[in-house]
Motif scaffolding. Structure first.
Motif, PDB file in Angstrom:
ATOM      1  N   GLY A  51      24.936 -13.414  10.405  1.00  0.00           N
ATOM      2  CA  GLY A  51      24.619 -13.559  11.818  1.00  0.00           C
ATOM      3  C   GLY A  51      25.851 -13.691  12.681  1.00  0.00           C
ATOM      4  O   GLY A  51      25.949 -13.083  13.755  1.00  0.00           O
ATOM      5  N   ALA A  52      26.820 -14.488  12.233  1.00  0.00           N
ATOM      6  CA  ALA A  52      28.043 -14.672  13.008  1.00  0.00           C
ATOM      7  C   ALA A  52      28.834 -13.380  13.112  1.00  0.00           C
ATOM      8  O   ALA A  52      29.337 -13.012  14.189  1.00  0.00           O
ATOM      9  CB  ALA A  52      28.910 -15.770  12.372  1.00  0.00           C
ATOM     10  N   ALA A  53      28.957 -12.650  12.004  1.00  0.00           N
ATOM     11  CA  ALA A  53      29.700 -11.391  12.017  1.00  0.00           C
ATOM     12  C   ALA A  53      29.028 -10.355  12.911  1.00  0.00           C
ATOM     13  O   ALA A  53      29.701  -9.590  13.608  1.00  0.00           O
ATOM     14  CB  ALA A  53      29.834 -10.847  10.596  1.00  0.00           C
ATOM     15  N   ALA A  54      27.699 -10.335  12.911  1.00  0.00           N
ATOM     16  CA  ALA A  54      26.979  -9.368  13.741  1.00  0.00           C
ATOM     17  C   ALA A  54      27.262  -9.591  15.218  1.00  0.00           C
ATOM     18  O   ALA A  54      27.535  -8.648  15.967  1.00  0.00           O
ATOM     19  CB  ALA A  54      25.479  -9.471  13.453  1.00  0.00           C
ATOM     20  N   VAL A  55      27.209 -10.852  15.663  1.00  0.00           N
ATOM     21  CA  VAL A  55      27.446 -11.137  17.080  1.00  0.00           C
ATOM     22  C   VAL A  55      28.904 -10.890  17.452  1.00  0.00           C
ATOM     23  O   VAL A  55      29.198 -10.360  18.526  1.00  0.00           O
ATOM     24  CB  VAL A  55      27.038 -12.586  17.406  1.00  0.00           C
ATOM     25  CG1 VAL A  55      27.385 -12.920  18.848  1.00  0.00           C
ATOM     26  CG2 VAL A  55      25.553 -12.771  17.183  1.00  0.00           C
ATOM     27  N   LEU A  56      29.824 -11.275  16.600  1.00  0.00           N
ATOM     28  CA  LEU A  56      31.238 -11.055  16.900  1.00  0.00           C
ATOM     29  C   LEU A  56      31.541  -9.568  17.059  1.00  0.00           C
ATOM     30  O   LEU A  56      32.292  -9.166  17.945  1.00  0.00           O
ATOM     31  CB  LEU A  56      32.107 -11.662  15.800  1.00  0.00           C
ATOM     32  CG  LEU A  56      32.226 -13.194  15.826  1.00  0.00           C
ATOM     33  CD1 LEU A  56      32.970 -13.687  14.594  1.00  0.00           C
ATOM     34  CD2 LEU A  56      32.936 -13.664  17.090  1.00  0.00           C
ATOM     35  N   SER A  57      30.959  -8.742  16.194  1.00  0.00           N
ATOM     36  CA  SER A  57      31.191  -7.299  16.315  1.00  0.00           C
ATOM     37  C   SER A  57      30.571  -6.747  17.585  1.00  0.00           C
ATOM     38  O   SER A  57      31.125  -5.864  18.242  1.00  0.00           O
ATOM     39  CB  SER A  57      30.626  -6.569  15.093  1.00  0.00           C
ATOM     40  OG  SER A  57      29.209  -6.635  15.081  1.00  0.00           O
ATOM     41  N   LEU A  58      29.408  -7.282  17.963  1.00  0.00           N
ATOM     42  CA  LEU A  58      28.734  -6.821  19.178  1.00  0.00           C
ATOM     43  C   LEU A  58      29.530  -7.201  20.420  1.00  0.00           C
ATOM     44  O   LEU A  58      29.764  -6.378  21.313  1.00  0.00           O
ATOM     45  CB  LEU A  58      27.336  -7.433  19.244  1.00  0.00           C
ATOM     46  CG  LEU A  58      26.506  -7.105  20.479  1.00  0.00           C
ATOM     47  CD1 LEU A  58      26.128  -5.634  20.484  1.00  0.00           C
ATOM     48  CD2 LEU A  58      25.259  -7.975  20.510  1.00  0.00           C
ATOM     49  N   VAL A  59      29.960  -8.455  20.501  1.00  0.00           N
ATOM     50  CA  VAL A  59      30.695  -8.920  21.671  1.00  0.00           C
ATOM     51  C   VAL A  59      32.065  -8.254  21.768  1.00  0.00           C
ATOM     52  O   VAL A  59      32.552  -7.974  22.856  1.00  0.00           O
ATOM     53  CB  VAL A  59      30.837 -10.458  21.619  1.00  0.00           C
ATOM     54  CG1 VAL A  59      31.721 -10.956  22.754  1.00  0.00           C
ATOM     55  CG2 VAL A  59      29.470 -11.107  21.708  1.00  0.00           C
ATOM     56  N   ALA A  60      32.675  -7.988  20.611  1.00  0.00           N
ATOM     57  CA  ALA A  60      33.990  -7.356  20.619  1.00  0.00           C
ATOM     58  C   ALA A  60      33.927  -5.871  20.930  1.00  0.00           C
ATOM     59  O   ALA A  60      34.955  -5.234  21.129  1.00  0.00           O
ATOM     60  CB  ALA A  60      34.679  -7.569  19.272  1.00  0.00           C
ATOM     61  N   GLY A  61      32.716  -5.301  20.960  1.00  0.00           N
ATOM     62  CA  GLY A  61      32.577  -3.898  21.293  1.00  0.00           C
ATOM     63  C   GLY A  61      32.926  -2.952  20.175  1.00  0.00           C
ATOM     64  O   GLY A  61      33.192  -1.768  20.414  1.00  0.00           O
ATOM     65  N   VAL A  62      32.924  -3.439  18.910  1.00  0.00           N
ATOM     66  CA  VAL A  62      33.218  -2.578  17.779  1.00  0.00           C
ATOM     67  C   VAL A  62      31.913  -2.177  17.106  1.00  0.00           C
ATOM     68  O   VAL A  62      30.847  -2.705  17.408  1.00  0.00           O
ATOM     69  CB  VAL A  62      34.149  -3.277  16.771  1.00  0.00           C
ATOM     70  CG1 VAL A  62      35.453  -3.656  17.430  1.00  0.00           C
ATOM     71  CG2 VAL A  62      33.485  -4.518  16.181  1.00  0.00           C
ATOM     72  N   SER A  63      32.007  -1.256  16.156  1.00  0.00           N
ATOM     73  CA  SER A  63      30.821  -0.754  15.476  1.00  0.00           C
ATOM     74  C   SER A  63      30.133  -1.869  14.708  1.00  0.00           C
ATOM     75  O   SER A  63      30.773  -2.658  14.013  1.00  0.00           O
ATOM     76  CB  SER A  63      31.198   0.368  14.503  1.00  0.00           C
ATOM     77  OG  SER A  63      30.078   0.758  13.738  1.00  0.00           O
ATOM     78  N   SER A  64      28.818  -1.936  14.851  1.00  0.00           N
ATOM     79  CA  SER A  64      28.042  -2.945  14.146  1.00  0.00           C
ATOM     80  C   SER A  64      27.372  -2.379  12.896  1.00  0.00           C
ATOM     81  O   SER A  64      26.485  -3.010  12.332  1.00  0.00           O
ATOM     82  CB  SER A  64      26.963  -3.519  15.075  1.00  0.00           C
ATOM     83  OG  SER A  64      26.088  -2.492  15.513  1.00  0.00           O
ATOM     84  N   ALA A  65      27.799  -1.198  12.457  1.00  0.00           N
ATOM     85  CA  ALA A  65      27.149  -0.574  11.307  1.00  0.00           C
ATOM     86  C   ALA A  65      27.315  -1.412  10.043  1.00  0.00           C
ATOM     87  O   ALA A  65      26.359  -1.648   9.301  1.00  0.00           O
ATOM     88  CB  ALA A  65      27.718   0.831  11.092  1.00  0.00           C
ATOM     89  N   LEU A  66      28.547  -1.875   9.797  1.00  0.00           N
ATOM     90  CA  LEU A  66      28.793  -2.627   8.567  1.00  0.00           C
ATOM     91  C   LEU A  66      28.071  -3.964   8.576  1.00  0.00           C
ATOM     92  O   LEU A  66      27.474  -4.355   7.576  1.00  0.00           O
ATOM     93  CB  LEU A  66      30.298  -2.822   8.369  1.00  0.00           C
ATOM     94  CG  LEU A  66      31.094  -1.541   8.101  1.00  0.00           C
ATOM     95  CD1 LEU A  66      32.574  -1.869   7.948  1.00  0.00           C
ATOM     96  CD2 LEU A  66      30.588  -0.830   6.854  1.00  0.00           C
ATOM     97  N   VAL A  67      28.129  -4.686   9.687  1.00  0.00           N
ATOM     98  CA  VAL A  67      27.422  -5.958   9.722  1.00  0.00           C
ATOM     99  C   VAL A  67      25.919  -5.740   9.774  1.00  0.00           C
ATOM    100  O   VAL A  67      25.146  -6.600   9.350  1.00  0.00           O
ATOM    101  CB  VAL A  67      27.887  -6.814  10.911  1.00  0.00           C
ATOM    102  CG1 VAL A  67      29.306  -7.258  10.736  1.00  0.00           C
ATOM    103  CG2 VAL A  67      27.708  -6.085  12.223  1.00  0.00           C
ATOM    104  N   GLY A  68      25.488  -4.588  10.278  1.00  0.00           N
ATOM    105  CA  GLY A  68      24.072  -4.263  10.215  1.00  0.00           C
ATOM    106  C   GLY A  68      23.609  -4.159   8.779  1.00  0.00           C
ATOM    107  O   GLY A  68      22.532  -4.623   8.409  1.00  0.00           O
ATOM    108  N   VAL A  69      24.426  -3.535   7.948  1.00  0.00           N
ATOM    109  CA  VAL A  69      24.131  -3.463   6.520  1.00  0.00           C
ATOM    110  C   VAL A  69      24.116  -4.863   5.913  1.00  0.00           C
ATOM    111  O   VAL A  69      23.265  -5.207   5.094  1.00  0.00           O
ATOM    112  CB  VAL A  69      25.164  -2.576   5.791  1.00  0.00           C
ATOM    113  CG1 VAL A  69      24.966  -2.641   4.290  1.00  0.00           C
ATOM    114  CG2 VAL A  69      25.055  -1.135   6.279  1.00  0.00           C
ATOM    115  N   MET A  70      25.061  -5.712   6.349  1.00  0.00           N
ATOM    116  CA  MET A  70      25.143  -7.068   5.812  1.00  0.00           C
ATOM    117  C   MET A  70      23.887  -7.867   6.150  1.00  0.00           C
ATOM    118  O   MET A  70      23.338  -8.586   5.320  1.00  0.00           O
ATOM    119  CB  MET A  70      26.381  -7.767   6.375  1.00  0.00           C
ATOM    120  CG  MET A  70      26.729  -9.066   5.693  1.00  0.00           C
ATOM    121  SD  MET A  70      28.287  -9.741   6.330  1.00  0.00           S
ATOM    122  CE  MET A  70      28.419 -11.226   5.334  1.00  0.00           C
ATOM    123  N   VAL A  71      23.396  -7.747   7.391  1.00  0.00           N
ATOM    124  CA  VAL A  71      22.184  -8.438   7.777  1.00  0.00           C
ATOM    125  C   VAL A  71      20.984  -7.858   7.035  1.00  0.00           C
ATOM    126  O   VAL A  71      20.078  -8.590   6.619  1.00  0.00           O
ATOM    127  CB  VAL A  71      21.975  -8.352   9.304  1.00  0.00           C
ATOM    128  CG1 VAL A  71      20.616  -8.904   9.701  1.00  0.00           C
ATOM    129  CG2 VAL A  71      23.074  -9.117  10.026  1.00  0.00           C
TER     130      VAL A  71
END
Length: 347
Positions: free
Chosen positions: A223-243
């Motif tokens: 959850g933390a990695a997903a939000v950090l990637s979203l707020v930072a404006g980077v691709s959320s594909a990898l953390v999407g897989v993690m979630v």
């Protein structure tokens, strides 16, 4: 340093104010134009500014114009500039709180990914089938493939953002989408288990029916990695897989165990899924708060604060209950026959 293009349309009388605000927030370029279409005098203010200044600038525009006059700001990402932009001075604000994306950009992306539409349902359907086959065949590569297409990141982030902003409409939409995705996944697991007559003892499947404290750490990190990637404006594909790793396999395992007539296994998978949902949302909400993502106006912030307190308390209570369930499930069960034998020996 990344840049954003902001184009604001507003009544013509605000042109000088908007230009002054742009200069105050150190816009790289700014110009204004006026028009009188359909008899109404309007202005268009075009500026380029550093991404970390977008939120402050749009908040200042909201305060200057207020809700009485119609205005709109459109934000566009800048892929590159010629000549290359070099900031005159380094950003002095705390690095963690200076997120790349603005509140509106985050809301737009999150709300779009939380829609309960045919795309979400089809992707959930396909990923659930692939995940079930991977679990029953004990094939890690197939399970990872299912995670790539699983769309479960969207509704979970949407609920966390809706809580941070006090947006009840987004929260209800996220809950509906998440519930529909999990229900569809469990139902497909049951159907596949009824048609698939082997593989119910596969290690990959059985591992999703056992709950451990390491699962809490995994879900919190996801959850933390997903939000950090979203707020930072980077691709959320990898953390999407993690979630998806934390949510899709246990949901599929619930259905498979129910279809296989194994209620104990289904209970273990359900507890694991509950832990993951709670931890992902708790971590996501915590990061949104830490990054300063909150409503613009003070009355909205007041409503958001109440919503955050209630939801934080709810997630913490649920997490405590689930930790208790994990502890209970880990307690070894002694067969009745063995207890009777021990009592006979003692006598």
């Amino acid at each position: 340093m990344s840049l954003r293009v902001i184009e604001i349309t507003a009544p013509a009388g605000y042109a000088d104010t908007l230009v002054a605000l742009a200069e105050q927030y150190e816009a790289v370029e700014v110009f204004a134009a006026r028009s009188a279409d359909a008899g109404e005098a309007r202005c268009i203010v075009h500026l380029v500014c550093e991404t970390n200044r977008v939120q402050e600038f749009t908040d200042a525009v909201q305060k200057a114009i207020g809700r009485g006059d119609p205005w709109r700001a459109v934000m566009l990402a800048v892929e590159g500039t010629v000549p290359k932009y070099e900031p005159e001075k380094a950003e002095s604000r705390p690095a963690f709180r200076s997120g790349a994306a603005s509140r509106e950009e985050i809301h737009e992306e999150v709300a779009r990914n939380a829609e309960l539409d045919s795309t979400f349902l089809v992707l959930t359907f396909l990923s659930a089938i692939v995940a079930a086959i991977g679990l029953l065949n004990d094939n890690v590569a197939v399970i990872i493939g299912a995670m790539v297409i699983a769309p479960l990141l969207g509704p979970n982030l949407a609920f966390a953002l809706g809580t941070a902003l006090g947006d009840r409409r987004l929260m209800f939409k996220a809950m509906r989408t998440n519930a529909a995705g999990i229900a569809l996944t469990v139902a497909l697991g049951v159907v596949i288990a009824l048609l698939w007559t082997e593989g119910f003892d596969a290690p990959e499947l059985l591992s999703r029916t056992k709950v451990g404290y390491d699962g809490i750490a995994l879900a919190l990190a996801s959850g933390a990695a997903a939000v950090l990637s979203l707020v930072a404006g980077v691709s959320s594909a990898l953390v999407g897989v993690m979630v998806a790793v934390a949510l899709m396999p246990p949901a599929v395992a619930i259905g498979i165990m129910l279809g296989a007539g194994n209620p104990e296994g289904a209970l273990g998978a359900a507890v694991l899924l509950g832990v993951n949902v709670v931890c992902v949302n708790l971590a996501a909400q915590s990061v949104f708060v830490a990054k300063g993502i909150r409503p613009r106006t003070w009355w909205e912030q007041k409503a958001s604060a109440a919503s955050l307190r209630i939801n934080f308390a709810m997630w913490l209570v649920l997490l405590a209950a689930l930790v208790g369930a994990i502890t209970w499930l880990k307690v070894p069960v002694v067969p009745v026959q063995l207890l009777e034998s021990v009592q006979d020996v003692a006598e």
